[in-house]
Motif scaffolding. Sequence first.
Motif, PDB file in Angstrom:
ATOM      1  N   ALA A 100       0.836  -1.201   0.000  1.00  0.00           N
ATOM      2  CA  ALA A 100       0.000   0.000   0.000  1.00  0.00           C
ATOM      3  C   ALA A 100       0.872   1.253   0.000  1.00  0.00           C
ATOM      4  O   ALA A 100       1.852   1.339   0.751  1.00  0.00           O
ATOM      5  CB  ALA A 100      -0.922   0.009   1.223  1.00  0.00           C
ATOM      6  N   PRO A 101       0.552   2.238  -0.831  1.00  0.00           N
ATOM      7  CA  PRO A 101       1.333   3.480  -0.844  1.00  0.00           C
ATOM      8  C   PRO A 101       1.139   4.272   0.442  1.00  0.00           C
ATOM      9  O   PRO A 101       0.147   4.106   1.164  1.00  0.00           O
ATOM     10  CB  PRO A 101       0.773   4.235  -2.062  1.00  0.00           C
ATOM     11  CG  PRO A 101      -0.594   3.673  -2.260  1.00  0.00           C
ATOM     12  CD  PRO A 101      -0.540   2.247  -1.827  1.00  0.00           C
ATOM     13  N   VAL A 102       2.085   5.167   0.704  1.00  0.00           N
ATOM     14  CA  VAL A 102       2.055   5.934   1.946  1.00  0.00           C
ATOM     15  C   VAL A 102       0.812   6.811   2.025  1.00  0.00           C
ATOM     16  O   VAL A 102       0.182   6.927   3.088  1.00  0.00           O
ATOM     17  CB  VAL A 102       3.329   6.801   2.063  1.00  0.00           C
ATOM     18  CG1 VAL A 102       3.260   7.689   3.295  1.00  0.00           C
ATOM     19  CG2 VAL A 102       4.561   5.908   2.132  1.00  0.00           C
ATOM     20  N   HIS A 103       0.432   7.450   0.915  1.00  0.00           N
ATOM     21  CA  HIS A 103      -0.721   8.356   0.953  1.00  0.00           C
ATOM     22  C   HIS A 103      -2.011   7.606   1.283  1.00  0.00           C
ATOM     23  O   HIS A 103      -2.910   8.164   1.932  1.00  0.00           O
ATOM     24  CB  HIS A 103      -0.860   9.106  -0.376  1.00  0.00           C
ATOM     25  CG  HIS A 103      -1.182   8.219  -1.558  1.00  0.00           C
ATOM     26  ND1 HIS A 103      -2.461   7.822  -1.871  1.00  0.00           N
ATOM     27  CD2 HIS A 103      -0.373   7.651  -2.486  1.00  0.00           C
ATOM     28  CE1 HIS A 103      -2.440   7.044  -2.946  1.00  0.00           C
ATOM     29  NE2 HIS A 103      -1.189   6.925  -3.344  1.00  0.00           N
ATOM     30  N   LEU A 104      -2.097   6.333   0.871  1.00  0.00           N
ATOM     31  CA  LEU A 104      -3.282   5.541   1.215  1.00  0.00           C
ATOM     32  C   LEU A 104      -3.299   5.226   2.705  1.00  0.00           C
ATOM     33  O   LEU A 104      -4.352   5.277   3.348  1.00  0.00           O
ATOM     34  CB  LEU A 104      -3.302   4.254   0.393  1.00  0.00           C
ATOM     35  CG  LEU A 104      -4.495   3.312   0.648  1.00  0.00           C
ATOM     36  CD1 LEU A 104      -5.810   4.012   0.318  1.00  0.00           C
ATOM     37  CD2 LEU A 104      -4.346   2.026  -0.161  1.00  0.00           C
ATOM     38  N   ARG A 105      -2.150   4.911   3.272  1.00  0.00           N
ATOM     39  CA  ARG A 105      -2.083   4.649   4.707  1.00  0.00           C
ATOM     40  C   ARG A 105      -2.441   5.900   5.511  1.00  0.00           C
ATOM     41  O   ARG A 105      -3.127   5.815   6.527  1.00  0.00           O
ATOM     42  CB  ARG A 105      -0.679   4.165   5.083  1.00  0.00           C
ATOM     43  CG  ARG A 105      -0.287   2.856   4.438  1.00  0.00           C
ATOM     44  CD  ARG A 105       1.025   2.348   4.991  1.00  0.00           C
ATOM     45  NE  ARG A 105       1.395   1.071   4.389  1.00  0.00           N
ATOM     46  CZ  ARG A 105       2.364   0.281   4.838  1.00  0.00           C
ATOM     47  NH1 ARG A 105       3.047   0.649   5.899  1.00  0.00           N
ATOM     48  NH2 ARG A 105       2.635  -0.850   4.235  1.00  0.00           N
ATOM     49  N   ILE A 106      -1.957   7.036   5.058  1.00  0.00           N
ATOM     50  CA  ILE A 106      -2.270   8.284   5.752  1.00  0.00           C
ATOM     51  C   ILE A 106      -3.765   8.558   5.719  1.00  0.00           C
ATOM     52  O   ILE A 106      -4.366   8.991   6.715  1.00  0.00           O
ATOM     53  CB  ILE A 106      -1.488   9.451   5.110  1.00  0.00           C
ATOM     54  CG1 ILE A 106       0.014   9.258   5.326  1.00  0.00           C
ATOM     55  CG2 ILE A 106      -1.945  10.791   5.679  1.00  0.00           C
ATOM     56  CD1 ILE A 106       0.861  10.278   4.619  1.00  0.00           C
ATOM     57  N   ALA A 107      -4.395   8.300   4.575  1.00  0.00           N
ATOM     58  CA  ALA A 107      -5.830   8.565   4.439  1.00  0.00           C
ATOM     59  C   ALA A 107      -6.674   7.604   5.269  1.00  0.00           C
ATOM     60  O   ALA A 107      -7.709   7.993   5.829  1.00  0.00           O
ATOM     61  CB  ALA A 107      -6.236   8.490   2.968  1.00  0.00           C
ATOM     62  N   LEU A 108      -6.232   6.334   5.371  1.00  0.00           N
ATOM     63  CA  LEU A 108      -7.033   5.318   6.057  1.00  0.00           C
ATOM     64  C   LEU A 108      -6.738   5.205   7.545  1.00  0.00           C
ATOM     65  O   LEU A 108      -7.540   4.604   8.277  1.00  0.00           O
ATOM     66  CB  LEU A 108      -6.824   3.957   5.399  1.00  0.00           C
ATOM     67  CG  LEU A 108      -7.367   3.794   3.976  1.00  0.00           C
ATOM     68  CD1 LEU A 108      -7.131   2.372   3.479  1.00  0.00           C
ATOM     69  CD2 LEU A 108      -8.864   4.114   3.924  1.00  0.00           C
ATOM     70  N   MET A 109      -5.612   5.745   8.009  1.00  0.00           N
ATOM     71  CA  MET A 109      -5.262   5.578   9.418  1.00  0.00           C
ATOM     72  C   MET A 109      -6.323   6.131  10.381  1.00  0.00           C
ATOM     73  O   MET A 109      -6.707   5.441  11.343  1.00  0.00           O
ATOM     74  CB  MET A 109      -3.896   6.221   9.698  1.00  0.00           C
ATOM     75  CG  MET A 109      -3.495   6.167  11.165  1.00  0.00           C
ATOM     76  SD  MET A 109      -3.544   4.504  11.882  1.00  0.00           S
ATOM     77  CE  MET A 109      -2.300   3.697  10.916  1.00  0.00           C
ATOM     78  N   PRO A 110      -6.847   7.359  10.205  1.00  0.00           N
ATOM     79  CA  PRO A 110      -7.887   7.832  11.134  1.00  0.00           C
ATOM     80  C   PRO A 110      -9.127   6.941  11.128  1.00  0.00           C
ATOM     81  O   PRO A 110      -9.723   6.702  12.187  1.00  0.00           O
ATOM     82  CB  PRO A 110      -8.205   9.245  10.625  1.00  0.00           C
ATOM     83  CG  PRO A 110      -7.001   9.660   9.857  1.00  0.00           C
ATOM     84  CD  PRO A 110      -6.480   8.410   9.226  1.00  0.00           C
ATOM     85  N   ILE A 111      -9.504   6.438   9.953  1.00  0.00           N
ATOM     86  CA  ILE A 111     -10.659   5.538   9.869  1.00  0.00           C
ATOM     87  C   ILE A 111     -10.354   4.223  10.569  1.00  0.00           C
ATOM     88  O   ILE A 111     -11.208   3.667  11.280  1.00  0.00           O
ATOM     89  CB  ILE A 111     -11.026   5.293   8.392  1.00  0.00           C
ATOM     90  CG1 ILE A 111     -11.357   6.622   7.695  1.00  0.00           C
ATOM     91  CG2 ILE A 111     -12.190   4.322   8.269  1.00  0.00           C
ATOM     92  CD1 ILE A 111     -11.622   6.487   6.211  1.00  0.00           C
TER      93      ILE A 111
END
Length: 221
Positions: free
Chosen positions: A83-94
């Motif tokens: 998974a790319p970093v930007h996807l992890r950043i977007a999904l972490m709060p969720i």
Amino acid sequence: AIVVYRLPWTWKCSKLLMKFIHAGLNTIAMILAIVSMVAVFEFHNAKNIPNMYSLHSWIGLTAVIFYSLQLFLGFAVFLLPFAPVHLRIALMPIHVYSGLTIFATVIATALMGITEKLIFALKNPAYSASPPEATLVNCLGLLLVIFGSLILWMASRPHWKRPPAENAKILRPIAATPEGTEVESTMTNSSNADKSDLRSNTEAARKQNIKFDEAGQRSTM
């Protein structure tokens, strides 16, 4: 599993190891939940008890479904290295919010389940007469509330989070050399512009590492 990153004595452990422990505990819990649900349905069918009619059963099944989705997405996004970093950043709060919500929902499901069982099982004396069984299970319910509150408190306190500095040291790539190291000392004859570019690139790499750590490591699955 939720507080595995919140224990101070684990902060110096390998982050990959902590990920596997976090995922492993959640996997064990998921297996136990599935076994429990199969046992409940088989018991109901054997006793000719209707299935899925109570609020306890509705919320319980919903929690198991969302928990399985949480586990699958956690494996795919945060454990596997694709998974790319930007996807992890977007999904972490969720990921964090849904994990805590599922945990609170499971506590509520357990409280409703033990209350429902007492009402149906205690006939003489009845639940309202406060027999020893009722007192024991009520105390169990209070312990569940205390346990859930403690876990949520630990998961929501900023000072219980894994320090970013510890993770940045591990995640820093070889090319991202901090200021004042040998690489920079070998460039003393370079122009001021070259030195400024090196400092800028180093600082950008350091911030990227910390940002990646916050996205990929502070998870509560």
